[in-house]
Design an enzyme around this catalytic site. Structure first.
Site, PDB file in Angstrom:
ATOM      1  N   ASP A 229       0.833  -1.195   0.000  1.00  0.00           N
ATOM      2  CA  ASP A 229       0.000   0.000   0.000  1.00  0.00           C
ATOM      3  C   ASP A 229       0.876   1.257   0.000  1.00  0.00           C
ATOM      4  O   ASP A 229       1.869   1.326   0.743  1.00  0.00           O
ATOM      5  CB  ASP A 229      -0.858  -0.030   1.276  1.00  0.00           C
ATOM      6  CG  ASP A 229      -1.839   1.108   1.350  1.00  0.00           C
ATOM      7  OD1 ASP A 229      -2.680   1.211   0.452  1.00  0.00           O
ATOM      8  OD2 ASP A 229      -1.765   1.900   2.314  1.00  0.00           O
ATOM      9  N   GLU A 289       1.272  -0.717  -5.190  1.00  0.00           N
ATOM     10  CA  GLU A 289       0.339   0.369  -5.508  1.00  0.00           C
ATOM     11  C   GLU A 289       1.199   1.538  -5.974  1.00  0.00           C
ATOM     12  O   GLU A 289       1.564   2.412  -5.189  1.00  0.00           O
ATOM     13  CB  GLU A 289      -0.495   0.779  -4.288  1.00  0.00           C
ATOM     14  CG  GLU A 289      -1.601   1.729  -4.698  1.00  0.00           C
ATOM     15  CD  GLU A 289      -2.139   2.625  -3.596  1.00  0.00           C
ATOM     16  OE1 GLU A 289      -3.176   3.269  -3.820  1.00  0.00           O
ATOM     17  OE2 GLU A 289      -1.524   2.704  -2.517  1.00  0.00           O
TER      18      GLU A 289
HETATM   19  C1  GLC Z   1      -4.098   3.281  -0.532  1.00  0.00           C
HETATM   20  C2  GLC Z   1      -5.375   2.477  -0.469  1.00  0.00           C
HETATM   21  C3  GLC Z   1      -6.467   3.396  -0.053  1.00  0.00           C
HETATM   22  C4  GLC Z   1      -6.147   3.940   1.322  1.00  0.00           C
HETATM   23  C5  GLC Z   1      -4.777   4.620   1.326  1.00  0.00           C
HETATM   24  C6  GLC Z   1      -4.290   4.856   2.721  1.00  0.00           C
HETATM   25  O1  GLC Z   1      -4.144   4.274  -1.488  1.00  0.00           O
HETATM   26  O2  GLC Z   1      -5.615   1.860  -1.695  1.00  0.00           O
HETATM   27  O3  GLC Z   1      -7.717   2.756  -0.046  1.00  0.00           O
HETATM   28  O4  GLC Z   1      -7.121   4.859   1.713  1.00  0.00           O
HETATM   29  O5  GLC Z   1      -3.804   3.811   0.713  1.00  0.00           O
HETATM   30  O6  GLC Z   1      -3.875   3.686   3.330  1.00  0.00           O
END
Ligand code: GLC
Length: 567
Positions: A229, A289
């Site tokens: 993440d 991500e």
């Molecule tokens: C990432 C996740 C998202 C979350 C953010 C903070 O972007 O995909 O859903 O709110 O991280 O952890």
């Protein structure tokens, strides 16, 4: 093996088709890793299947749907955070990394899910929230307790610039200052996301050690990898320099800003290399991500020596929000030649569903199949988002009071939050789409009566049946799994077409991205083929199509056409 069976087996192999079981091996005879041949499926656990009817999905719910996933053609599931959490950001605020939130079940339920999944050849990927913890995590509770606490330096604490003034001008991506004053010690702590999500201090080796141990703990429990993440926010400028302010304001009413000193710092790559070493000890895969502005940034996430993420997601692909062959062509070519293994997604729990982004309001089902025909036939690994395979739509809140996602509360009406793309999976045409007999935590959209698993399984022309056929084809075709990507007719503004080529075998993919019928012809002389013939593999044409010459092909509006090329 009887003779007939042997003969069809040999025939399949001669056309570059491989039995699924082979495609699931950890490494195949040509050195492809399992994740290069796998289809991943993202599950938002709150919304997938509710086994105890409390209105929120759970792990046992997921276990009960493994057969569905298997039949669909899924090889790995990525479950977004299911760890204990105050749920301020619906699990992305973790208060214990080595347990399951009681709302989702227990560790025992997890073990049962893992073992049932493994029986079906489905691997499990968990979500690793690395950048921050919950403010209720024991590390942070200790950290905030005093300036001399053992965990003080696990987070970023600083004095304000002056009375009521945070240490610098950095803004949270979820609105307003990224610093919150904690009265207990009269210092500010840093949070790129909500104040309830304090950033860990990755410059502290103790943090790195503790977090790496978390991954080891789950690997030992059978997890096949992690989706990382928010990797680009791990580090901050140690001098806390102010970010450059840009013209105008954002959706939260804050000044626009370039996140120059608190995002994408080069140190991120050192951590990813270390994390990869741990993953390699366990044969695990790391998915990122990775929001990037250009292909060079994406390349960096693979690592200079392929020693960082095996699977950084290409979000630039998701930013092409219209059916534009030239734009897709450009992006696919860029990621295909980036040197790593491409990873394609078209939606997720933070992005408006693809059904709405690409749909024109009239042909949405056809367009949903068209998008499947695109990202499931490219060279690379696709990550599906639950519900995409049945044409789930966004169901955004219409009133601020209904919004559950805090960014929708802060940013209303410009930012409605992400509830719309996180609604319960639609299993049946019954009440609450068969997700729960309780009150679902988010409302089910009215389209669930037409777009749901049970109804679509009965309809051979449904989006779901199309996904199933396409995924079955993909799993059995070495050409679709490993073949080279060769773009065709590069000036065509309406039809996106390409070859996938493995040794001497070729599959042609033609996708009509317009609402009008189009004639196309393919010159494959560059491949040494003068008058190639086609053998149809799959189409969404309403009229039956014949195999034959490829000189002129009339494609229906939004048609997907897949054929094997014969010499
Ligand atoms: C990432 C996740 C998202 C979350 C953010 C903070 O972007 O995909 O859903 O709110 O991280 O952890």
């Amino acid at each position: 093996m009887d003779k007939k069976l042997l003969a069809s087996f040999v025939l399949l192999l001669s056309f570059g088709f491989v039995p699924t079981a082979w495609a699931q091996k950890a490494v195949d005879s040509e050195g492809h890793q399992w994740w290069q041949h796998a289809v991943f499926y993202e599950i938002y656990p709150r919304s997938f299947a509710d086994s105890n009817n409390d209105g929120v999905g759970d792990l046992s719910g997921i276990t009960s749907k493994l057969d569905y996933l298997k039949q669909l053609g899924v090889d790995a599931i990525w479950i977004t955070p299911c760890f204990p959490s105050p749920q301020v950001d619906f699990g992305y605020d973790v208060s214990d990394y080595e347990n399951i939130d009681p709302m989702y079940g227990t560790l025992k339920d997890f073990d049962r899910l893992a073992s049932e999944a493994s029986k079906r050849g489905i691997r499990i990927i968990l979500d690793f929230v690395m950048n921050h913890t919950s403010d209720k995590h024991p590390w942070f509770l200790d950290s905030r307790s005093s300036k001399s606490a053992a965990h003080r330096n696990w987070y970023l604490w600083r004095d304000g610039k002056g009375a009521g003034q945070p240490p610098n001008n950095w803004e949270s991506t979820f609105g307003h200052s990224a610093w919150t004053l904690d009265p207990k010690t009269n210092q500010y702590y840093y949070h790129y996301f909500y104040p309830q999500q304090p950033d860990l201090n990755w410059r502290n080796p103790a943090v790195e050690k503790a977090m790496f141990d978390v991954t080891r703990w789950w690997y030992r429990r059978g997890v096949a990898g992690f989706r990382l993440d928010a990797v680009d926010t791990l580090f901050e400028d140690p001098d806390l320099r102010d970010n450059p302010v840009l013209a105008g304001t954002n959706k939260y009413g804050d000044p626009n800003m370039e996140d120059k000193y608190n995002k994408k710092l080069p140190e991120v790559h050192e951590v990813l290399q270390d994390l990869r070493r741990v993953a390699d000890e366990h044969g695990a895969v790391l998915i990122g991500e990775t929001w990037t502005d250009d292909i060079d940034e994406l390349k960096q996430y693979y690592g200079e020596h392929s020693n960082e993420l095996q699977m950084p997601m290409d979000f630039m692909f998701t930013e092409i929000n219209k059916l534009s062959p030239p734009k897709f062509r450009k992006q696919i070519a860029a990621v295909d030649s980036a040197g790593g293994w491409p990873v394609f997604v078209i939606s997720n729990h933070d992005i408006v569903r693809s059904y709405v982004r690409y749909g024109d309001g009239q042909h949405n089902d056809r367009i949903a199949k068209l998008m499947a025909g695109l990202y499931l036939t490219l060279r690379g690994t696709p990550i599906m988002y639950y519900g995409e395979e049945i044409g789930m739509t966004n169901n955004d809140a219409t009133r601020q009071e209904e919004v559950k996602d805090p960014i929708g509360k802060i940013g209303w009406p410009e930012e409605k939050g992400r509830d719309g793309e996180r609604t319960p999976m639609q299993w049946t045409d019954g009440p609450n789409a068969g997700f729960t007999s309780g009150k679902p935590w988010l409302p089910v959209p009215p389209t669930s009566t037409s777009h749901n698993v049970a109804s679509e399984l009965k309809n051979p022309n449904s989006i779901l049946e199309f996904y199933k056929r396409l995924l079955a084809l993909r799993h059995q075709s070495r050409t679709l799994l490993d073949g080279q990507y060769i773009p065709l007719n590069q000036d065509d503004p309406n039809v996106l077409s390409y070859l996938r080529k493995y040794k001497h075998e070729m599959v042609l993919v033609a996708l009509n991205m317009s609402e009008e019928a189009h004639k196309v012809s393919f010159d494959l002389s560059g491949q040494g083929l003068v008058s190639p013939k086609s053998k149809l593999l799959l189409t969404t044409a309403s009229e039956p199509r014949k195999d034959g010459a490829l000189r002129e092909l009339s494609l229906e509006p939004f048609e997907v056409y897949l054929a094997e090329i014969l010499k």
